[in-house]
Design an enzyme around this catalytic site. Structure first.
Site, PDB file in Angstrom:
ATOM      1  N   ASP A 107       0.832  -1.194   0.000  1.00 48.72           N
ATOM      2  CA  ASP A 107       0.000   0.000   0.000  1.00 48.72           C
ATOM      3  C   ASP A 107       0.880   1.262   0.000  1.00 48.72           C
ATOM      4  OD1 ASP A 107      -3.073   0.755   0.510  1.00 48.72           O
ATOM      5  OD2 ASP A 107      -1.864   2.043   1.817  1.00 48.72           O
ATOM      6  N   ARG A 108       0.787   2.119   1.017  1.00 47.75           N
ATOM      7  CA  ARG A 108       1.614   3.331   1.023  1.00 47.75           C
ATOM      8  C   ARG A 108       3.094   2.974   0.976  1.00 47.75           C
ATOM      9  NH1 ARG A 108      -1.139   6.553  -1.164  1.00 47.75           N
ATOM     10  NH2 ARG A 108       0.224   8.261  -0.495  1.00 47.75           N
ATOM     11  N   HIS A 152     -11.132   8.280  -0.460  1.00 54.91           N
ATOM     12  CA  HIS A 152     -10.170   8.895   0.454  1.00 54.91           C
ATOM     13  C   HIS A 152      -9.026   9.576  -0.294  1.00 54.91           C
ATOM     14  CE1 HIS A 152      -8.593   4.967  -0.536  1.00 54.91           C
ATOM     15  NE2 HIS A 152      -7.461   5.209   0.080  1.00 54.91           N
ATOM     16  N   TYR A 212      -0.754  11.521   1.582  1.00 56.85           N
ATOM     17  CA  TYR A 212      -1.684  11.322   0.469  1.00 56.85           C
ATOM     18  C   TYR A 212      -1.727  12.543  -0.455  1.00 56.85           C
ATOM     19  CZ  TYR A 212      -3.747   6.847   1.742  1.00 56.85           C
ATOM     20  OH  TYR A 212      -3.955   5.504   1.982  1.00 56.85           O
ATOM     21  N   HIS A 272      -7.075  -6.988   0.959  1.00 57.18           N
ATOM     22  CA  HIS A 272      -5.989  -6.016   0.841  1.00 57.18           C
ATOM     23  C   HIS A 272      -4.903  -6.244   1.883  1.00 57.18           C
ATOM     24  CE1 HIS A 272      -4.023  -2.218   0.028  1.00 57.18           C
ATOM     25  NE2 HIS A 272      -4.228  -1.794   1.269  1.00 57.18           N
TER      26      HIS A 272
END
Length: 292
Positions: A107-108, A152, A212, A272
């Site tokens: 993910d990030r 988001h 983000y 996920h």
């Protein structure tokens, strides 16, 4: 004492001027760095890291802006660019005395790993990417009502002020939504770990939004510059994803091939949070990557 990864020592490690990463360190051998995703901390690797530490020095840091790591003020978008966060990872390897290291991100953390592989090909020996597409492609494939799954991204891309206030007003509900919606197993994240994730996110709203926001601004510029210059990954690359490309109408493997000549692409039936839902599978895939 809080939750820890079994057999690992957790401590702050200086990686740049004024920046420390809270990191769990264990094992011996070649360095393998594991980067967490959203809305998590390094604890997402608690099942996978001990297995990999049987043959490697494994380091699981909290990213800049997350968990117990430094949260510098986002005076400019560069502060939370993936380029700056990738440099943190290189600084982490330097602090531990390693010239080369393998890097796996979720993910990030996968976006940070992506940037590290492009910016530091002489340092990253193997690259593992869990459940993302490249930043440029992320924005390109989100369209129509299908983009609602990533609301988001659009919220946190807004200028400073409104998104931070909105999220802070209901932080547990906001971050908890993703822990619930993105998991295919109700017991993958037990209550004590969930509580720790929520506490960590609650204390890091401003820096998480800044991370983000960078992905909607400066990170795009960096990735586009590499694409235009023909820069690609030179190390073996493994990508593991849910089959959400099919759900949103694109071929995820095809998106990744132009970035990596030496690519292996896999899909998983896990949700996920695959390192918590299917840790044995993830550990095997990472070990196989290291053999290439």
């Amino acid at each position: 004492m809080g939750i820890t990864i079994p057999g690992f020592e957790t401590r702050p490690i200086g990686v740049a001027d004024g920046i420390e990463l809270n990191a769990a360190v264990g094992g011996e051998g070649p360095l393998l760095v594991l980067l967490h995703g959203f809305p998590q901390t390094h604890l997402m690797w608690r099942h996978v890291a001990p297995v990999l530490a049987e043959h490697h020095t494994v380091v699981c840091p909290d990213l800049r802006g997350y968990g117990a790591s430094s949260k510098p003020e986002a005076a400019t978008e560069d502060i939370y660019s993936k380029r700056a966060m990738a440099a943190d990872v290189v600084g982490l390897a330097d602090a531990l005395g390693f010239d080369r290291f393998a890097l796996v991100g979720h993910d990030r953390g996968a976006h940070v790993a992506f940037r590290a592989g492009l910016d530091h090909p002489d340092r990253v020996s193997h690259l593992g990417i869990l459940d993302i597409v490249p930043t440029l492609d992320t924005w390109n494939v989100l369209r129509g009502v299908g983009a609602a799954v990533a609301f988001h991204l659009y919220l946190m891309a807004q200028p400073p002020g409104l998104p931070e206030r909105m999220i802070q007003a209901s932080a547990d509900a906001f971050f908890g939504h993703f822990l619930d919606a993105w998991s295919s197993s109700s017991d993958a994240i037990p209550p004590d770990v969930r509580a720790e994730y929520l506490r960590a996110c609650r204390d890091a709203v401003v820096s998480i939004v800044a991370d983000y926001r960078a992905t909607a601004t400066v990170d795009i510029e960096h990735d586009q510059a590499d694409l235009d210059a023909g820069n690609r990954f030179t190390m073996p690359v493994m990508v593991v994803q849910q089959d959400w490309g099919a759900q949103l109408g694109f071929d995820a493997a095809a998106i990744w091939r132009p970035w990596a000549a030496d690519l292996e692409h896999f899909t998983t039936r896990a949700g996920h949070f695959m390192a918590e839902e299917a840790p044995e599978d993830v550990a095997i895939l990472v070990m196989n990557l290291m053999k290439r």
